[in-house]
Design a protein around this motif. Structure first.
Motif, PDB file in Angstrom:
ATOM      1  N   GLU A  85     -16.756 -16.084 -10.271  1.00 42.28           N
ATOM      2  CA  GLU A  85     -17.940 -16.174 -10.696  1.00 42.28           C
ATOM      3  C   GLU A  85     -18.127 -14.722 -11.756  1.00 42.28           C
ATOM      4  O   GLU A  85     -17.388 -13.893 -11.599  1.00 42.28           O
ATOM      5  CB  GLU A  85     -18.920 -15.235  -9.338  1.00 42.28           C
ATOM      6  CG  GLU A  85     -20.254 -15.135  -9.605  1.00 42.28           C
ATOM      7  CD  GLU A  85     -21.185 -16.311  -9.860  1.00 42.28           C
ATOM      8  OE1 GLU A  85     -22.227 -16.147 -10.337  1.00 42.28           O
ATOM      9  OE2 GLU A  85     -20.675 -17.217  -9.218  1.00 42.28           O
ATOM     10  N   TYR A  86     -19.059 -15.045 -12.716  1.00 43.37           N
ATOM     11  CA  TYR A  86     -19.287 -13.982 -13.872  1.00 43.37           C
ATOM     12  C   TYR A  86     -20.318 -12.851 -13.589  1.00 43.37           C
ATOM     13  O   TYR A  86     -20.498 -11.819 -13.891  1.00 43.37           O
ATOM     14  CB  TYR A  86     -19.717 -14.639 -15.010  1.00 43.37           C
ATOM     15  CG  TYR A  86     -18.281 -15.067 -15.997  1.00 43.37           C
ATOM     16  CD1 TYR A  86     -18.237 -15.175 -17.238  1.00 43.37           C
ATOM     17  CD2 TYR A  86     -17.115 -15.734 -15.268  1.00 43.37           C
ATOM     18  CE1 TYR A  86     -17.109 -15.496 -17.867  1.00 43.37           C
ATOM     19  CE2 TYR A  86     -16.184 -15.902 -15.683  1.00 43.37           C
ATOM     20  CZ  TYR A  86     -15.992 -15.988 -17.343  1.00 43.37           C
ATOM     21  OH  TYR A  86     -14.838 -16.460 -17.998  1.00 43.37           O
ATOM     22  N   GLY A  87     -21.274 -13.146 -12.686  1.00 49.36           N
ATOM     23  CA  GLY A  87     -22.401 -12.363 -12.555  1.00 49.36           C
ATOM     24  C   GLY A  87     -22.287 -11.328 -11.270  1.00 49.36           C
ATOM     25  O   GLY A  87     -21.127 -11.258 -10.850  1.00 49.36           O
ATOM     26  N   MET A  88     -23.106 -10.766 -10.874  1.00 49.63           N
ATOM     27  CA  MET A  88     -23.022  -9.788  -9.762  1.00 49.63           C
ATOM     28  C   MET A  88     -22.749 -10.490  -8.410  1.00 49.63           C
ATOM     29  O   MET A  88     -22.477  -9.735  -7.316  1.00 49.63           O
ATOM     30  CB  MET A  88     -24.521  -9.301  -9.605  1.00 49.63           C
ATOM     31  CG  MET A  88     -24.695  -8.360 -10.710  1.00 49.63           C
ATOM     32  SD  MET A  88     -23.620  -6.897 -10.911  1.00 49.63           S
ATOM     33  CE  MET A  88     -23.637  -5.951  -9.359  1.00 49.63           C
ATOM     34  N   GLY A  89     -22.742 -11.880  -8.308  1.00 47.55           N
ATOM     35  CA  GLY A  89     -22.387 -12.740  -7.145  1.00 47.55           C
ATOM     36  C   GLY A  89     -20.911 -12.270  -6.851  1.00 47.55           C
ATOM     37  O   GLY A  89     -20.495 -13.125  -5.604  1.00 47.55           O
ATOM     38  N   GLU A  95     -18.813 -13.727  -3.388  1.00 45.40           N
ATOM     39  CA  GLU A  95     -17.746 -14.757  -3.754  1.00 45.40           C
ATOM     40  C   GLU A  95     -16.358 -14.250  -3.054  1.00 45.40           C
ATOM     41  O   GLU A  95     -15.631 -14.966  -2.431  1.00 45.40           O
ATOM     42  CB  GLU A  95     -17.615 -14.940  -4.970  1.00 45.40           C
ATOM     43  CG  GLU A  95     -16.776 -16.217  -5.537  1.00 45.40           C
ATOM     44  CD  GLU A  95     -15.925 -16.280  -6.855  1.00 45.40           C
ATOM     45  OE1 GLU A  95     -15.293 -17.113  -7.113  1.00 45.40           O
ATOM     46  OE2 GLU A  95     -16.531 -15.362  -7.657  1.00 45.40           O
ATOM     47  N   ILE A  96     -16.070 -13.199  -3.316  1.00 49.88           N
ATOM     48  CA  ILE A  96     -14.646 -12.545  -3.122  1.00 49.88           C
ATOM     49  C   ILE A  96     -14.720 -12.610  -1.230  1.00 49.88           C
ATOM     50  O   ILE A  96     -13.791 -13.089  -0.884  1.00 49.88           O
ATOM     51  CB  ILE A  96     -14.471 -11.250  -3.553  1.00 49.88           C
ATOM     52  CG1 ILE A  96     -14.224 -11.208  -4.964  1.00 49.88           C
ATOM     53  CG2 ILE A  96     -13.253 -10.645  -2.769  1.00 49.88           C
ATOM     54  CD1 ILE A  96     -14.097  -9.976  -5.615  1.00 49.88           C
ATOM     55  N   LEU A  97     -15.811 -12.113  -0.721  1.00 49.55           N
ATOM     56  CA  LEU A  97     -15.876 -12.233   0.676  1.00 49.55           C
ATOM     57  C   LEU A  97     -15.910 -13.743   1.287  1.00 49.55           C
ATOM     58  O   LEU A  97     -15.221 -13.872   2.409  1.00 49.55           O
ATOM     59  CB  LEU A  97     -17.109 -11.489   1.281  1.00 49.55           C
ATOM     60  CG  LEU A  97     -17.252  -9.931   0.801  1.00 49.55           C
ATOM     61  CD1 LEU A  97     -18.435  -9.222   1.247  1.00 49.55           C
ATOM     62  CD2 LEU A  97     -16.087  -9.248   1.381  1.00 49.55           C
ATOM     63  N   ILE A  98     -16.600 -14.390   0.721  1.00 48.87           N
ATOM     64  CA  ILE A  98     -16.699 -15.965   1.445  1.00 48.87           C
ATOM     65  C   ILE A  98     -15.050 -16.530   1.269  1.00 48.87           C
ATOM     66  O   ILE A  98     -14.822 -17.061   1.996  1.00 48.87           O
ATOM     67  CB  ILE A  98     -17.466 -16.710   0.504  1.00 48.87           C
ATOM     68  CG1 ILE A  98     -19.002 -16.242   0.801  1.00 48.87           C
ATOM     69  CG2 ILE A  98     -17.465 -18.128   0.690  1.00 48.87           C
ATOM     70  CD1 ILE A  98     -20.152 -16.990   0.023  1.00 48.87           C
ATOM     71  N   SER A 101     -29.206 -13.354  -8.365  1.00 51.09           N
ATOM     72  CA  SER A 101     -27.944 -13.870  -8.805  1.00 51.09           C
ATOM     73  C   SER A 101     -27.138 -13.902  -7.707  1.00 51.09           C
ATOM     74  O   SER A 101     -26.485 -14.650  -7.471  1.00 51.09           O
ATOM     75  CB  SER A 101     -27.240 -12.906  -9.743  1.00 51.09           C
ATOM     76  OG  SER A 101     -26.040 -12.856 -10.185  1.00 51.09           O
ATOM     77  N   VAL A 102     -27.050 -12.871  -6.639  1.00 50.95           N
ATOM     78  CA  VAL A 102     -26.229 -12.754  -5.243  1.00 50.95           C
ATOM     79  C   VAL A 102     -26.444 -14.181  -4.590  1.00 50.95           C
ATOM     80  O   VAL A 102     -25.608 -14.739  -3.948  1.00 50.95           O
ATOM     81  CB  VAL A 102     -26.222 -11.729  -4.903  1.00 50.95           C
ATOM     82  CG1 VAL A 102     -25.415 -11.350  -3.274  1.00 50.95           C
ATOM     83  CG2 VAL A 102     -25.729 -10.642  -5.659  1.00 50.95           C
ATOM     84  N   ILE A 103     -27.828 -14.185  -4.233  1.00 56.54           N
ATOM     85  CA  ILE A 103     -28.253 -15.512  -3.288  1.00 56.54           C
ATOM     86  C   ILE A 103     -28.068 -16.561  -4.036  1.00 56.54           C
ATOM     87  O   ILE A 103     -27.599 -17.359  -3.264  1.00 56.54           O
ATOM     88  CB  ILE A 103     -29.748 -15.246  -3.258  1.00 56.54           C
ATOM     89  CG1 ILE A 103     -30.231 -13.859  -2.384  1.00 56.54           C
ATOM     90  CG2 ILE A 103     -30.244 -16.538  -2.564  1.00 56.54           C
ATOM     91  CD1 ILE A 103     -31.704 -13.461  -2.324  1.00 56.54           C
ATOM     92  N   LEU A 104     -28.133 -16.828  -5.254  1.00 60.45           N
ATOM     93  CA  LEU A 104     -27.693 -18.044  -5.822  1.00 60.45           C
ATOM     94  C   LEU A 104     -26.273 -18.330  -5.799  1.00 60.45           C
ATOM     95  O   LEU A 104     -25.655 -19.522  -5.321  1.00 60.45           O
ATOM     96  CB  LEU A 104     -28.401 -18.275  -7.392  1.00 60.45           C
ATOM     97  CG  LEU A 104     -29.925 -18.433  -7.474  1.00 60.45           C
ATOM     98  CD1 LEU A 104     -30.100 -18.403  -9.054  1.00 60.45           C
ATOM     99  CD2 LEU A 104     -30.396 -19.819  -6.855  1.00 60.45           C
ATOM    100  N   SER A 105     -25.488 -17.591  -5.995  1.00 62.80           N
ATOM    101  CA  SER A 105     -24.151 -17.350  -5.720  1.00 62.80           C
ATOM    102  C   SER A 105     -23.673 -17.781  -4.443  1.00 62.80           C
ATOM    103  O   SER A 105     -22.883 -18.512  -4.138  1.00 62.80           O
ATOM    104  CB  SER A 105     -23.400 -16.135  -6.253  1.00 62.80           C
ATOM    105  OG  SER A 105     -21.994 -16.112  -6.090  1.00 62.80           O
TER     106      SER A 105
END
Length: 292
Positions: free
Chosen positions: A166-170, A174-177, A210-214
């Motif tokens: 992921e390039y954004g704040m998400g 992503e790392i936790l998932i 951004s985080v929610i979409l990610s």
């Protein structure tokens, strides 16, 4: 233990020198990713002898973290601490996030702003962070209190096996998932955050979106039966209800109410499409996992 400290930085010439000099008392392995800064951030970091990664343009926080991950892997470090460049994190908290890694009690350690009931976090940010954290916990099955903290420590096993994209704040989510999927042990320790006003360069609304979409993107990939299948079944059921209603009206009066008939057709079509998507994605993901 070979420890590296990674700093994602964008236009941080006011803080970067002081932070680097303090961190160099802990380890000589300081990685700075200059994410397309337009000030002297890169020049300062380079003169102070850090491992400098320079993005030609601003790619985003996630891209900086990804570059730091790759550099730490190349350096063959045993632990990587990610540390923000805005001066909000305390140097003395680094040893706290390192300890569970050194003791081999965790693979990822998160510095949580909420375990110590800190009153320094602006209320609107606290509400947003906790909402995103709740969504992350539902997705991963964990009980984390601060899923958006950038102050973290990763051990060598995580660096070798987890590939952020992921390039954004998400990227924090992503790392936790991905870590949850790989069965990595995640723990938290309380830290104190130093807010001098709100120094964040990210707008809270765009950050949250951004985080929610990610998160939704990774849930749709990892759990397609839940993400697509359940809504599909609900829509299909609604469509059947309207279809039966349409047939009943036709049987009684010989006519059709167009709106009800269209609702039946569209609901059944969309429901079937979602169910089919869920089955295809589930089958594809299952095949990929078996090959790996």
């Amino acid at each position: 233990m070979k420890i590296a400290i990674g700093i994602p930085a964008f236009n941080e010439e006011k803080n970067i020198a002081s932070i680097i000099l303090q961190l160099q008392k802990i380890t000589e392995n300081i990685i700075v990713c200059d994410d397309g800064s337009q000030d002297m951030t890169a020049e300062i970091a380079e003169k102070l002898g850090t491992e400098l990664i320079k993005h030609k343009k601003n790619l985003g926080y996630g891209a900086a973290i990804r570059s730091i991950f790759l550099k730490a892997r190349d350096m063959n470090v045993d632990a990587l601490v990610t540390f923000d460049a805005d001066g909000q994190h305390r140097i003395e908290d680094i040893e706290k996030v390192l300890k569970p890694i050194k003791d081999e009690n965790a693979d990822i350690v998160i510095g949580s702003r909420f375990l110590n009931k800190s009153k320094n976090v602006p209320k609107y940010r606290e509400i947003g962070i906790k909402a995103i954290t709740s969504l992350t916990n539902v997705t991963t099955g964990t009980k984390i209190t601060d899923a958006q903290s950038g102050f973290r420590c990763y051990n060598k096993k995580v660096l070798e096996n987890l590939n952020p994209s992921e390039y954004g704040m998400g990227i924090s989510t992503e790392i936790l998932i991905k870590a949850s999927k790989l069965k990595f042990r995640i723990s938290e320790i309380p830290i104190t955050i130093l807010y001098d006003g709100d120094t964040s360069t990210h707008h809270p609304v765009s950050h949250g979106a951004s985080v929610i979409l990610s998160t939704m993107k990774y849930v749709s990939i990892e759990r397609p039966l839940v993400f697509y299948g359940i809504p599909g079944i609900i829509l299909f059921g609604i469509g059947l209800f309207f279809l039966v209603w349409t047939l009943q009206i036709f049987a009684e009066s010989g006519g059709i109410i167009t709106n009800i008939a269209l609702a039946a057709i569209s609901s059944i079509f969309l429901g079937s499409l979602l169910i089919l998507t869920a089955i295809i994605l589930f089958s594809t993901v299952s095949v990929i996992r078996e090959k790996n």
